[in-house]
Write a protein that holds these residues in place. Structure first.
Motif, PDB file in Angstrom:
ATOM      1  N   VAL A  71      25.978  58.041  65.486  1.00 40.80           N
ATOM      2  CA  VAL A  71      26.867  57.669  66.594  1.00 40.80           C
ATOM      3  C   VAL A  71      27.432  56.264  66.381  1.00 40.80           C
ATOM      4  O   VAL A  71      28.638  56.020  66.568  1.00 40.80           O
ATOM      5  N   ASP A  72      26.603  55.323  65.977  1.00 40.04           N
ATOM      6  CA  ASP A  72      27.074  53.954  65.757  1.00 40.04           C
ATOM      7  C   ASP A  72      28.068  53.891  64.592  1.00 40.04           C
ATOM      8  O   ASP A  72      29.021  53.096  64.610  1.00 40.04           O
ATOM      9  N   MET A  73      27.845  54.718  63.575  1.00 36.87           N
ATOM     10  CA  MET A  73      28.774  54.755  62.448  1.00 36.87           C
ATOM     11  C   MET A  73      30.151  55.244  62.898  1.00 36.87           C
ATOM     12  O   MET A  73      31.183  54.639  62.565  1.00 36.87           O
ATOM     13  N   VAL A  74      30.180  56.321  63.677  1.00 40.12           N
ATOM     14  CA  VAL A  74      31.448  56.843  64.187  1.00 40.12           C
ATOM     15  C   VAL A  74      32.128  55.823  65.081  1.00 40.12           C
ATOM     16  O   VAL A  74      33.342  55.606  65.002  1.00 40.12           O
ATOM     17  N   SER A  75      31.348  55.160  65.938  1.00 41.61           N
ATOM     18  CA  SER A  75      31.909  54.131  66.832  1.00 41.61           C
ATOM     19  C   SER A  75      32.493  52.961  66.049  1.00 41.61           C
ATOM     20  O   SER A  75      33.549  52.425  66.408  1.00 41.61           O
ATOM     21  N   THR A  76      31.800  52.565  64.983  1.00 37.93           N
ATOM     22  CA  THR A  76      32.259  51.429  64.183  1.00 37.93           C
ATOM     23  C   THR A  76      33.592  51.729  63.516  1.00 37.93           C
ATOM     24  O   THR A  76      34.498  50.880  63.502  1.00 37.93           O
ATOM     25  N   ILE A  77      33.735  52.918  62.970  1.00 42.04           N
ATOM     26  CA  ILE A  77      35.043  53.298  62.414  1.00 42.04           C
ATOM     27  C   ILE A  77      36.082  53.323  63.522  1.00 42.04           C
ATOM     28  O   ILE A  77      37.208  52.833  63.360  1.00 42.04           O
ATOM     29  N   GLY A  78      35.711  53.879  64.680  1.00 47.11           N
ATOM     30  CA  GLY A  78      36.636  53.966  65.805  1.00 47.11           C
ATOM     31  C   GLY A  78      37.112  52.622  66.299  1.00 47.11           C
ATOM     32  O   GLY A  78      38.231  52.500  66.815  1.00 47.11           O
ATOM     33  N   TYR A  79      36.274  51.591  66.169  1.00 50.62           N
ATOM     34  CA  TYR A  79      36.673  50.251  66.584  1.00 50.62           C
ATOM     35  C   TYR A  79      37.902  49.780  65.814  1.00 50.62           C
ATOM     36  O   TYR A  79      38.739  49.036  66.334  1.00 50.62           O
ATOM     37  N   HIS A  80      38.040  50.242  64.594  1.00 47.02           N
ATOM     38  CA  HIS A  80      39.160  49.831  63.741  1.00 47.02           C
ATOM     39  C   HIS A  80      40.320  50.818  63.772  1.00 47.02           C
ATOM     40  O   HIS A  80      41.483  50.411  63.736  1.00 47.02           O
ATOM     41  N   ASN A  81      40.008  52.111  63.823  1.00 45.12           N
ATOM     42  CA  ASN A  81      41.079  53.112  63.794  1.00 45.12           C
ATOM     43  C   ASN A  81      40.520  54.447  64.280  1.00 45.12           C
ATOM     44  O   ASN A  81      39.603  54.994  63.673  1.00 45.12           O
ATOM     45  N   LEU A  82      41.079  54.966  65.367  1.00 44.16           N
ATOM     46  CA  LEU A  82      40.520  56.173  65.962  1.00 44.16           C
ATOM     47  C   LEU A  82      40.852  57.435  65.171  1.00 44.16           C
ATOM     48  O   LEU A  82      40.060  58.373  65.139  1.00 44.16           O
ATOM     49  N   SER A  83      41.994  57.486  64.529  1.00 43.02           N
ATOM     50  CA  SER A  83      42.310  58.664  63.716  1.00 43.02           C
ATOM     51  C   SER A  83      41.349  58.782  62.537  1.00 43.02           C
ATOM     52  O   SER A  83      40.867  59.872  62.210  1.00 43.02           O
ATOM     53  N   ALA A  84      41.036  57.653  61.899  1.00 47.63           N
ATOM     54  CA  ALA A  84      40.095  57.668  60.786  1.00 47.63           C
ATOM     55  C   ALA A  84      38.696  58.031  61.268  1.00 47.63           C
ATOM     56  O   ALA A  84      37.961  58.759  60.585  1.00 47.63           O
ATOM     57  N   SER A  85      38.328  57.559  62.445  1.00 51.49           N
ATOM     58  CA  SER A  85      37.034  57.897  63.013  1.00 51.49           C
ATOM     59  C   SER A  85      36.957  59.391  63.324  1.00 51.49           C
ATOM     60  O   SER A  85      35.944  60.049  63.054  1.00 51.49           O
ATOM     61  N   TRP A  86      38.019  59.917  63.895  1.00 55.97           N
ATOM     62  CA  TRP A  86      38.111  61.347  64.217  1.00 55.97           C
ATOM     63  C   TRP A  86      37.864  62.189  62.967  1.00 55.97           C
ATOM     64  O   TRP A  86      37.082  63.138  62.980  1.00 55.97           O
ATOM     65  N   LEU A  87      38.506  61.828  61.869  1.00 52.03           N
ATOM     66  CA  LEU A  87      38.393  62.627  60.646  1.00 52.03           C
ATOM     67  C   LEU A  87      37.064  62.399  59.929  1.00 52.03           C
ATOM     68  O   LEU A  87      36.462  63.356  59.415  1.00 52.03           O
ATOM     69  N   ALA A  88      36.602  61.153  59.870  1.00 50.42           N
ATOM     70  CA  ALA A  88      35.306  60.898  59.229  1.00 50.42           C
ATOM     71  C   ALA A  88      34.202  61.648  59.971  1.00 50.42           C
ATOM     72  O   ALA A  88      33.292  62.224  59.351  1.00 50.42           O
ATOM     73  N   TYR A  89      34.286  61.652  61.274  1.00 52.90           N
ATOM     74  CA  TYR A  89      33.334  62.406  62.105  1.00 52.90           C
ATOM     75  C   TYR A  89      33.421  63.898  61.805  1.00 52.90           C
ATOM     76  O   TYR A  89      32.407  64.569  61.563  1.00 52.90           O
ATOM     77  N   PHE A  90      34.645  64.439  61.784  1.00 50.35           N
ATOM     78  CA  PHE A  90      34.812  65.877  61.532  1.00 50.35           C
ATOM     79  C   PHE A  90      34.350  66.264  60.131  1.00 50.35           C
ATOM     80  O   PHE A  90      33.674  67.268  59.944  1.00 50.35           O
ATOM     81  N   PHE A  91      34.744  65.469  59.138  1.00 46.26           N
ATOM     82  CA  PHE A  91      34.375  65.813  57.765  1.00 46.26           C
ATOM     83  C   PHE A  91      32.856  65.807  57.586  1.00 46.26           C
ATOM     84  O   PHE A  91      32.320  66.509  56.728  1.00 46.26           O
ATOM     85  N   SER A  92      32.167  65.014  58.381  1.00 50.66           N
ATOM     86  CA  SER A  92      30.711  64.985  58.323  1.00 50.66           C
ATOM     87  C   SER A  92      30.094  66.124  59.115  1.00 50.66           C
ATOM     88  O   SER A  92      29.301  66.906  58.590  1.00 50.66           O
ATOM     89  N   VAL A  93      30.491  66.249  60.374  1.00 51.55           N
ATOM     90  CA  VAL A  93      29.817  67.193  61.269  1.00 51.55           C
ATOM     91  C   VAL A  93      30.154  68.650  60.943  1.00 51.55           C
ATOM     92  O   VAL A  93      29.368  69.557  61.249  1.00 51.55           O
ATOM     93  N   HIS A  94      31.279  68.900  60.297  1.00 51.11           N
ATOM     94  CA  HIS A  94      31.632  70.290  59.995  1.00 51.11           C
ATOM     95  C   HIS A  94      30.688  70.933  58.994  1.00 51.11           C
ATOM     96  O   HIS A  94      30.574  72.163  58.941  1.00 51.11           O
ATOM     97  N   ASN A  95      30.003  70.109  58.203  1.00 50.94           N
ATOM     98  CA  ASN A  95      28.994  70.679  57.317  1.00 50.94           C
ATOM     99  C   ASN A  95      27.803  71.235  58.088  1.00 50.94           C
ATOM    100  O   ASN A  95      26.988  71.979  57.528  1.00 50.94           O
ATOM    101  N   ALA A  96      27.682  70.860  59.362  1.00 49.30           N
ATOM    102  CA  ALA A  96      26.558  71.352  60.160  1.00 49.30           C
ATOM    103  C   ALA A  96      26.610  72.866  60.299  1.00 49.30           C
ATOM    104  O   ALA A  96      25.609  73.555  60.112  1.00 49.30           O
TER     105      ALA A  96
END
Length: 389
Positions: A71-96
């Protein structure tokens, strides 16, 4: 003590990864907004940092993050750019959800190394044929599809062991499909959430994922599975959706910092420094306190995930908390924008950009505030809402 030190080192390692991705994406924010997608460079950085490997069973040899670090990793990316956070989160969680497939499928997808997208709206048409099925459909809002090798799409299917159709996910190769660039949105423009055309694609039965089975029990159908894996030890949908709240928190924190900075440097026509204005002082205090309540809600959400180990859980409560977090974050953006005045409305101003992105996060079907609150209220009075998280 060694374990504590190792965990701290791992935590800081992934915060550094997050900052690298976020800072690079921030430099390209205006370009991504114009192009309606992050660049290949940002996608490559996400891949280099192996963000898409972070939530995987241990059999694949990558560090398994705990929920709070993720969660903190996703938030940290989001602090700088929400589109990048959205995709980094998706690319990670979709492997679930890939991790629930039989071994030969999860090995193929994960070891191949590509990003995975999904759009599980159950709008696909599935026809049975010899040895499998033919799948067709037009799917909108497929985030990150420009850089993905695999995608999961949704449909309704009837199985012999049930009396009514159920929602399923179907794994496909993007190279077999058509991507149509239709993404032209208010916010999250860098997510490249384009349209996907699936035209009479053959799939074998083992490419079909039954979500009903995952809801019944977080563990997969096969016996030899990773007992420590995050998603095998928490309700699936609350874990799958937590990133929306996480990124919103990061974006709202950035808005707060920008509001404070721009207020401190703002001078009214009268010559008075805005930082001396009771109006802006009150707004900053109000929003800072609101952020404290937001973080408290997010912490409670994570605690619930860590506690709910399987079986029945309050899906409506998860959704209400998540929707409230995102609604409050969006309020921070709007309030800061309206208080700063016209200069913050200019295209590319950080508060303008982040506020648009926060609004876009709030429009996701899993984030809708009115739905979340109504569902929880109905649940509290004993109504079976069928909300899964």
């Amino acid at each position: 003590m060694v374990t504590v030190v190792e965990k701290k080192a791992l935590y800081e390692e992934f915060m550094q990864k997050a900052r690298r991705i976020g800072e690079a994406a921030e430099l390209e924010a205006i370009e991504a907004d114009h192009n309606s997608t992050i660049s290949q460079r940002i996608a490559d950085i996400i891949r280099e940092e192996e963000i898409h490997r972070l939530i995987l069973p241990k059999e694949f040899g990558y560090p398994q993050l705990d929920w709070r670090t993720f969660v903190d990793m996703v938030s940290t990316i989001g602090y700088h750019n929400l589109s990048a956070s959205w995709l980094a989160y998706f690319f990670s969680v979709h492997n679930a959800w890939v991790s629930y497939y039989p071994k030969h499928i999860r090995d193929e997808v994960i070891n191949q190394g590509g990003f995975v997208a999904d759009v599980f709206a159950p709008i696909g048409e599935v026809k049975p044929v010899e040895d499998g099925y033919i799948v067709s459909g037009r799917y909108n809002f497929v985030s990150g599809i420009n850089y993905c090798d695999w995608v999961g799409v949704g449909a309704m299917m009837q199985f012999e062991d049930t009396d009514k159709p159920e929602r399923v996910g179907i794994l496909l190769k993007v190279s077999d499909l058509e991507v149509v660039k239709t993404w032209d949105s208010l916010g999250l423009r860098g997510s490249g959430s384009n349209t996907l055309i699936v035209d009479d694609i053959f799939v074998k039965p083992d490419a079909i994922l039954r979500f009903s089975k995952i809801i019944e029990k977080s563990q997969p159908a096969y016996e030899d599975f990773d007992q420590d894996y995050l998603f095998y030890n928490t309700p699936f949908y609350p874990g799958f959706y937590v990133g929306f709240a996480a990124m919103a928190v990061g974006g709202a924190e950035r808005v707060l910092d920008e509001f404070e900075k721009h207020t401190a440097g703002r001078v009214r026509f009268s010559g008075i420094n805005e930082k001396d204005s009771p109006t802006s002082q009150r707004v900053l205090a109000e929003l800072k306190v609101e952020m404290l309540s937001i973080k408290g809600l997010l912490s409670e959400y994570i605690t619930m995930m860590e506690t709910d180990k399987g079986g029945a859980y309050e899906g409506a409560k998860y959704k209400a908390i998540r929707a409230t977090i995102i609604e409050k974050c969006t309020h921070i953006g709007v309030k800061a924008l309206l208080t700063l005045g016209g200069h913050a409305l200019l295209k590319g101003h950080p508060v303008e950009l982040f506020t648009r992105d926060l609004i876009a996060v709030g429009t996701h079907i899993t984030s809708l505030y009115e739905d979340g609150i109504l569902g929880y209220g109905r649940h509290l009075f004993g109504v079976d809402t069928k909300i899964q998280g």
